[in-house]
Design a protein around this motif. Structure first.
Motif, PDB file in Angstrom:
ATOM      1  N   ALA A  16     -42.717  -3.095 -15.679  1.00  0.00           N
ATOM      2  CA  ALA A  16     -42.938  -2.670 -14.290  1.00  0.00           C
ATOM      3  C   ALA A  16     -43.423  -1.225 -14.228  1.00  0.00           C
ATOM      4  O   ALA A  16     -44.351  -0.900 -13.482  1.00  0.00           O
ATOM      5  N   ALA A  17     -42.820  -0.363 -15.041  1.00  0.00           N
ATOM      6  CA  ALA A  17     -43.246   1.047 -15.053  1.00  0.00           C
ATOM      7  C   ALA A  17     -44.703   1.138 -15.497  1.00  0.00           C
ATOM      8  O   ALA A  17     -45.494   1.877 -14.904  1.00  0.00           O
ATOM      9  N   GLY A  18     -45.055   0.360 -16.515  1.00  0.00           N
ATOM     10  CA  GLY A  18     -46.428   0.366 -17.014  1.00  0.00           C
ATOM     11  C   GLY A  18     -47.418  -0.047 -15.936  1.00  0.00           C
ATOM     12  O   GLY A  18     -48.487   0.551 -15.787  1.00  0.00           O
ATOM     13  N   ILE A  19     -47.044  -1.051 -15.150  1.00  0.00           N
ATOM     14  CA  ILE A  19     -47.933  -1.508 -14.074  1.00  0.00           C
ATOM     15  C   ILE A  19     -48.170  -0.390 -13.065  1.00  0.00           C
ATOM     16  O   ILE A  19     -49.290  -0.102 -12.678  1.00  0.00           O
ATOM     17  N   ARG A  20     -47.099   0.255 -12.638  1.00  0.00           N
ATOM     18  CA  ARG A  20     -47.249   1.312 -11.635  1.00  0.00           C
ATOM     19  C   ARG A  20     -48.146   2.439 -12.138  1.00  0.00           C
ATOM     20  O   ARG A  20     -48.970   2.966 -11.407  1.00  0.00           O
ATOM     21  N   LEU A  21     -47.963   2.834 -13.386  1.00  0.00           N
ATOM     22  CA  LEU A  21     -48.745   3.953 -13.908  1.00  0.00           C
ATOM     23  C   LEU A  21     -50.209   3.553 -14.055  1.00  0.00           C
ATOM     24  O   LEU A  21     -51.106   4.291 -13.666  1.00  0.00           O
ATOM     25  N   ALA A  22     -50.433   2.359 -14.579  1.00  0.00           N
ATOM     26  CA  ALA A  22     -51.813   1.910 -14.796  1.00  0.00           C
ATOM     27  C   ALA A  22     -52.533   1.696 -13.464  1.00  0.00           C
ATOM     28  O   ALA A  22     -53.736   1.909 -13.354  1.00  0.00           O
ATOM     29  N   MET A  23     -51.789   1.290 -12.449  1.00  0.00           N
ATOM     30  CA  MET A  23     -52.380   1.013 -11.145  1.00  0.00           C
ATOM     31  C   MET A  23     -53.077   2.256 -10.591  1.00  0.00           C
ATOM     32  O   MET A  23     -54.058   2.168  -9.867  1.00  0.00           O
ATOM     33  N   PHE A  24     -52.530   3.424 -10.924  1.00  0.00           N
ATOM     34  CA  PHE A  24     -53.143   4.650 -10.415  1.00  0.00           C
ATOM     35  C   PHE A  24     -53.799   5.434 -11.543  1.00  0.00           C
ATOM     36  O   PHE A  24     -53.722   6.659 -11.613  1.00  0.00           O
ATOM     37  N   ASP A  25     -54.421   4.659 -12.413  1.00  0.00           N
ATOM     38  CA  ASP A  25     -55.327   5.214 -13.432  1.00  0.00           C
ATOM     39  C   ASP A  25     -54.698   6.169 -14.425  1.00  0.00           C
ATOM     40  O   ASP A  25     -55.367   7.023 -14.980  1.00  0.00           O
ATOM     41  N   LYS A  26     -53.399   6.033 -14.631  1.00  0.00           N
ATOM     42  CA  LYS A  26     -52.798   6.821 -15.707  1.00  0.00           C
ATOM     43  C   LYS A  26     -53.098   6.110 -17.020  1.00  0.00           C
ATOM     44  O   LYS A  26     -53.040   4.873 -17.089  1.00  0.00           O
ATOM     45  N   LYS A  27     -53.350   6.878 -18.028  1.00  0.00           N
ATOM     46  CA  LYS A  27     -53.553   6.286 -19.345  1.00  0.00           C
ATOM     47  C   LYS A  27     -52.159   6.072 -19.940  1.00  0.00           C
ATOM     48  O   LYS A  27     -51.448   7.038 -20.246  1.00  0.00           O
ATOM     49  N   VAL A  28     -51.759   4.813 -20.031  1.00  0.00           N
ATOM     50  CA  VAL A  28     -50.381   4.516 -20.428  1.00  0.00           C
ATOM     51  C   VAL A  28     -50.357   3.507 -21.572  1.00  0.00           C
ATOM     52  O   VAL A  28     -51.209   2.617 -21.658  1.00  0.00           O
ATOM     53  N   VAL A  29     -49.381   3.670 -22.464  1.00  0.00           N
ATOM     54  CA  VAL A  29     -49.183   2.661 -23.508  1.00  0.00           C
ATOM     55  C   VAL A  29     -47.715   2.242 -23.490  1.00  0.00           C
ATOM     56  O   VAL A  29     -46.826   3.069 -23.338  1.00  0.00           O
ATOM     57  N   ILE A  30     -47.494   0.932 -23.587  1.00  0.00           N
ATOM     58  CA  ILE A  30     -46.132   0.406 -23.705  1.00  0.00           C
ATOM     59  C   ILE A  30     -45.913   0.048 -25.172  1.00  0.00           C
ATOM     60  O   ILE A  30     -46.712  -0.699 -25.749  1.00  0.00           O
ATOM     61  N   LEU A  31     -44.850   0.597 -25.753  1.00  0.00           N
ATOM     62  CA  LEU A  31     -44.561   0.339 -27.165  1.00  0.00           C
ATOM     63  C   LEU A  31     -43.342  -0.559 -27.275  1.00  0.00           C
ATOM     64  O   LEU A  31     -42.268  -0.219 -26.777  1.00  0.00           O
ATOM     65  N   GLU A  32     -43.485  -1.707 -27.904  1.00  0.00           N
ATOM     66  CA  GLU A  32     -42.387  -2.673 -28.002  1.00  0.00           C
ATOM     67  C   GLU A  32     -42.159  -3.045 -29.470  1.00  0.00           C
ATOM     68  O   GLU A  32     -43.076  -3.423 -30.179  1.00  0.00           O
ATOM     69  N   LYS A  33     -40.893  -2.960 -29.854  1.00  0.00           N
ATOM     70  CA  LYS A  33     -40.523  -3.239 -31.245  1.00  0.00           C
ATOM     71  C   LYS A  33     -40.634  -4.725 -31.595  1.00  0.00           C
ATOM     72  O   LYS A  33     -41.027  -5.091 -32.700  1.00  0.00           O
ATOM     73  N   HIS A  34     -40.284  -5.571 -30.657  1.00  0.00           N
ATOM     74  CA  HIS A  34     -40.296  -7.020 -30.883  1.00  0.00           C
ATOM     75  C   HIS A  34     -41.744  -7.530 -30.849  1.00  0.00           C
ATOM     76  O   HIS A  34     -42.652  -6.807 -30.450  1.00  0.00           O
ATOM     77  N   SER A  35     -41.930  -8.804 -31.220  1.00  0.00           N
ATOM     78  CA  SER A  35     -43.294  -9.340 -31.212  1.00  0.00           C
ATOM     79  C   SER A  35     -43.679  -9.942 -29.861  1.00  0.00           C
ATOM     80  O   SER A  35     -44.817 -10.334 -29.657  1.00  0.00           O
ATOM     81  N   ILE A  36     -42.707 -10.048 -28.946  1.00  0.00           N
ATOM     82  CA  ILE A  36     -42.995 -10.585 -27.610  1.00  0.00           C
ATOM     83  C   ILE A  36     -42.304  -9.723 -26.538  1.00  0.00           C
ATOM     84  O   ILE A  36     -41.368  -8.993 -26.848  1.00  0.00           O
ATOM     85  N   PRO A  37     -42.757  -9.820 -25.275  1.00  0.00           N
ATOM     86  CA  PRO A  37     -42.130  -9.027 -24.219  1.00  0.00           C
ATOM     87  C   PRO A  37     -40.851  -9.679 -23.682  1.00  0.00           C
ATOM     88  O   PRO A  37     -40.518 -10.792 -24.059  1.00  0.00           O
ATOM     89  N   GLY A  38     -40.161  -8.974 -22.794  1.00  0.00           N
ATOM     90  CA  GLY A  38     -39.018  -9.565 -22.093  1.00  0.00           C
ATOM     91  C   GLY A  38     -37.699  -8.879 -22.372  1.00  0.00           C
ATOM     92  O   GLY A  38     -36.827  -8.835 -21.527  1.00  0.00           O
ATOM     93  N   GLY A  39     -37.498  -8.390 -23.594  1.00  0.00           N
ATOM     94  CA  GLY A  39     -36.257  -7.677 -23.930  1.00  0.00           C
ATOM     95  C   GLY A  39     -35.036  -8.562 -23.759  1.00  0.00           C
ATOM     96  O   GLY A  39     -34.981  -9.675 -24.293  1.00  0.00           O
ATOM     97  N   LEU A  40     -34.063  -8.110 -22.972  1.00  0.00           N
ATOM     98  CA  LEU A  40     -32.824  -8.866 -22.768  1.00  0.00           C
ATOM     99  C   LEU A  40     -33.073 -10.162 -22.006  1.00  0.00           C
ATOM    100  O   LEU A  40     -32.197 -11.014 -21.924  1.00  0.00           O
ATOM    101  N   ASN A  41     -34.225 -10.272 -21.397  1.00  0.00           N
ATOM    102  CA  ASN A  41     -34.524 -11.523 -20.709  1.00  0.00           C
ATOM    103  C   ASN A  41     -35.840 -12.093 -21.197  1.00  0.00           C
ATOM    104  O   ASN A  41     -36.784 -12.302 -20.443  1.00  0.00           O
ATOM    105  N   SER A  42     -35.860 -12.362 -22.481  1.00  0.00           N
ATOM    106  CA  SER A  42     -37.064 -12.888 -23.110  1.00  0.00           C
ATOM    107  C   SER A  42     -36.950 -14.415 -23.221  1.00  0.00           C
ATOM    108  O   SER A  42     -36.207 -15.043 -22.465  1.00  0.00           O
ATOM    109  N   TYR A  43     -37.673 -14.977 -24.141  1.00  0.00           N
ATOM    110  CA  TYR A  43     -37.691 -16.446 -24.281  1.00  0.00           C
ATOM    111  C   TYR A  43     -37.856 -16.824 -25.745  1.00  0.00           C
ATOM    112  O   TYR A  43     -38.224 -15.981 -26.577  1.00  0.00           O
ATOM    113  N   TYR A  44     -37.539 -18.055 -26.059  1.00  0.00           N
ATOM    114  CA  TYR A  44     -37.744 -18.538 -27.427  1.00  0.00           C
ATOM    115  C   TYR A  44     -37.892 -20.044 -27.385  1.00  0.00           C
ATOM    116  O   TYR A  44     -37.719 -20.671 -26.330  1.00  0.00           O
ATOM    117  N   GLN A  45     -38.221 -20.629 -28.524  1.00  0.00           N
ATOM    118  CA  GLN A  45     -38.333 -22.087 -28.561  1.00  0.00           C
ATOM    119  C   GLN A  45     -37.660 -22.639 -29.805  1.00  0.00           C
ATOM    120  O   GLN A  45     -37.453 -21.942 -30.790  1.00  0.00           O
TER     121      GLN A  45
END
Ligand SMILES: Cc1cc2nc3c(=O)[nH]c(=O)nc-3n(C[C@H](O)[C@H](O)[C@H](O)COP(=O)(O)OP(=O)(O)OC[C@H]3O[C@@H](n4cnc5c(N)ncnc54)[C@H](O)[C@@H]3O)c2cc1C
Lengths: 467, 81
Positions: A16-45
């Motif tokens: 969500a933070a990344g969306i807000r920053l990018a929406m107003f043309d900030k150059k932003v990078v989201i760095l995630e350790k895992h291979s997929i997004p979601g964190g504590l509320n992610s998904y698996y199969q």
């Protein structure tokens, strides 16, 4: 490489933070350790041995709190939609039927219509009627979003308003287990947030589960051209003279004057020596075990038609680490098939959450670990049967995850789900340019952490950057 | 740029950030907050959109000057000149 802002973690708050920053043309990078997004509320199969293919699971989703009807205004969920420029219909929300708080010999039902809880309280606690409505008024008029508030014990506040201890226990039970980092109690501001999100507003589930939410957020980021890097573990946060200047990711230095960290306050301290010299937020003790069961058929409405059961078999509600690995005397039992608009055909799913004890699980040897999980599964399965009398579905699949699993995939110390007991309510830290978002800013759950990411990106990434 | 143009710019932004709001019958003298479901987060978005679309800067201390459509026009017109 240099950016306007770095977001650490691609969980709900980071996306969500990344969306807000990018929406107003900030150059932003989201760095995630895992291979997929979601964190504590992610998904698996997991493989489907009966039918081939795979079954999809959510890590955490029981309920999306803060339900609103389409067009409702001025609520947390409507703010979220506006700020992220998402449309209500995209979430495909299926409202709950109703949920209930089940204590020995008494239960209270609640739904997305607050009137149900009111009438339940009036019927079952007639002497507490006025007291309950005083509490409701207090909750309504409380400004829980004031970022300057200090900790105030909810139990202390409740005792001044309500005389029957049982009613206090029953009302606070769902609020604690759906959002308290503190044992047996919670900050009153957090109580108010949770009271509004669960009782005033209620529950729903997006069709497709948490993937629906995550893919909406990811798609938005892509449209805005924001960069998200997976398998990008931040090893340290680089500071100079009390200012954050960038991060080290696998030996690569990425620079930015603003860093928003969603990995937790103690976890952020571990990566930032200069911060650890100044503060030592404590790791919370609350962590859980989750059992997920798949049956060959769904539970019939006559057997159980509620969406979530907050079950407690004690006089008091004990919200603290289990004494013996897991505490089967209370649980949250979620019946995802009992959200409206789900089909009656096909496999049935039930999820059971128990409070756990991180230290004990960590100290178990590998072979005992599996045995212990088996015991958890047995106990949870018995509870499902007890709460759905007459249900005889055949168990096709079960998966149980422990505090160690949570720690292994989200890197939250001790597998905590609700983070530190020392929140930084305005997100600031003694290091300028370094801010805490999500759980340890004090807003949690899916909706809460998204709003945290939004408001802190606004405050420190957009407004702070002006002029 | 005429006052009517500036007024329209503000209305266009509001209808983009709050697509569910009816912006057709706004009273220029009454505060926008009273007529629409706008909170401080939305006012930030108005400011951010002014910057993004029109390169117009509104410093934080001037946010109150955006209270009504009329005050928006008075305050913003010189910036569009
Ligand atoms: C079993 C369970 C059930 C739940 N049920 C519900 C529910 O029904 N409803 C609800 O609303 N909420 C529920 N929650 C809570 C909800 O999932 C969380 O409150 C919310 O997802 C927290 O989001 P966050 O952004 O604050 O943190 P996180 O999701 O923890 O995001 C932090 C991210 O940072 C990443 N990270 C960590 N270390 C590093 C590093 N060094 N470098 C880069 N990245 C790093 C992590 O991998 C993670 O993706 C549940 C949680 C669990 C575990």
């Amino acid at each position: 490489m240099s950016y306007d802002a770095i977001v650490i973690g691609a969980g709900m708050s980071g996306l969500a933070a990344g969306i807000r920053l990018a929406m107003f043309d900030k150059k932003v990078v989201i760095l995630e350790k895992h291979s997929i997004p979601g964190g504590l509320n992610s998904y698996y199969q997991r493989r489907n041995f009966q039918k081939g293919g795979v079954r999809q699971f959510d890590v955490g989703l029981h309920a999306l709190t803060n339900f609103i009807k389409k067009g409702e205004k001025g609520k947390p969920f409507s703010k979220l939609l506006k700020q992220l420029r998402l449309s209500y219909d995209d979430f495909k929300l299926c409202p709950q039927t109703y949920s209930k708080i089940v204590f020995p010999n008494i239960e209270l039902k609640f739904s997305n219509d607050f009137e149900l809880l009111c009438s339940e309280v009036v019927e079952k606690f007639p002497k507490e009627k006025d007291h309950f409505f005083n509490l409701v008024e207090k909750v309504k008029s409380f400004n829980e979003l004031d970022l300057g508030l200090g900790y105030q014990s909810s139990r202390e506040v409740l005792k001044t308003l309500i005389s029957d201890d049982l009613l206090i226990e029953m009302l606070i039970c769902p609020l604690l287990i759906y959002g308290s980092a503190w044992e047996d109690d919670m900050d009153f501001a957090q109580f108010v947030i949770m009271f509004k999100s669960l009782y005033f507003e209620g529950f729903s589930r997006p069709q497709g589960g948490v993937r629906t939410i995550i893919s909406l957020l990811m798609k938005k980021l892509e449209e805005l051209g924001a960069e998200v890097r997976f398998k990008a573990s931040v090893n340290s946060i680089i500071t100079r003279d009390g200012r954050a200047v960038g991060v080290d990711v696998g030996g690569e230095e990425i620079l930015a004057p603003v860093i928003l960290s969603s990995i937790g306050y103690p976890e952020t301290c571990r990566l930032t020596p200069e911060l650890a010299d100044k503060v030592s937020p404590r790791v919370g003790a609350m962590t859980f075990l989750e059992s997920i069961f798949v049956f060959d058929k769904k539970i019939l409405p006559a057997q159980n038609d509620s969406t979530i059961i907050f079950y407690n078999n004690n006089k008091k509600y004990n919200y603290r680490p289990a004494i013996n690995y897991f505490d089967e005397s209370s649980a949250v039992v979620c019946f995802p098939d009992n959200y409206e608009m789900n089909q009656s055909q096909g496999e049935g799913t039930v999820r059971v959450t128990y409070m756990a004890n991180y230290q004990q699980w960590r100290d178990l040897e590998r072979n005992h670990y599996e045995d212990k999980k088996e015991l958890v599964g047995q106990s949870a399965l018995n509870l499902v049967k007890k709460l759905s009398p007459g249900f005889e579905g055949e168990l096709l699949f079960k998966d149980i995850f422990s505090p160690l699993t949570i720690e292994r995939y989200t890197w939250h110390l001790n597998g905590t789900v609700y983070g530190s007991i020392d929140k930084t309510r305005d997100g600031s830290t003694p290091i300028s340019g370094l801010y805490i978002i999500g759980t340890d800013q004090g807003f949690l759950g899916i909706v809460g952490s998204i709003l945290s990411g939004i408001s802190l990106a606004n405050l420190h990434g957009l407004m702070g950057a002006e002029g | 740029m005429t006052s009517a143009n500036v007024r329209q710019i503000v209305i266009d932004i509001i209808s983009d950030i709050a697509p569910d709001e009816d912006v057709t019958n706004l009273d220029d003298k009454v505060s926008l907050r009273e007529q629409l479901d706008l909170d401080s987060m939305d006012f930030l978005d108005i400011v951010m959109e002014l910057r993004k679309r029109h390169k117009v800067e509104v410093p934080q201390e001037d946010y109150p000057k955006l209270a009504t459509l009329e005050s928006c026009v008075v305050y913003l017109s010189p910036k569009f000149a």
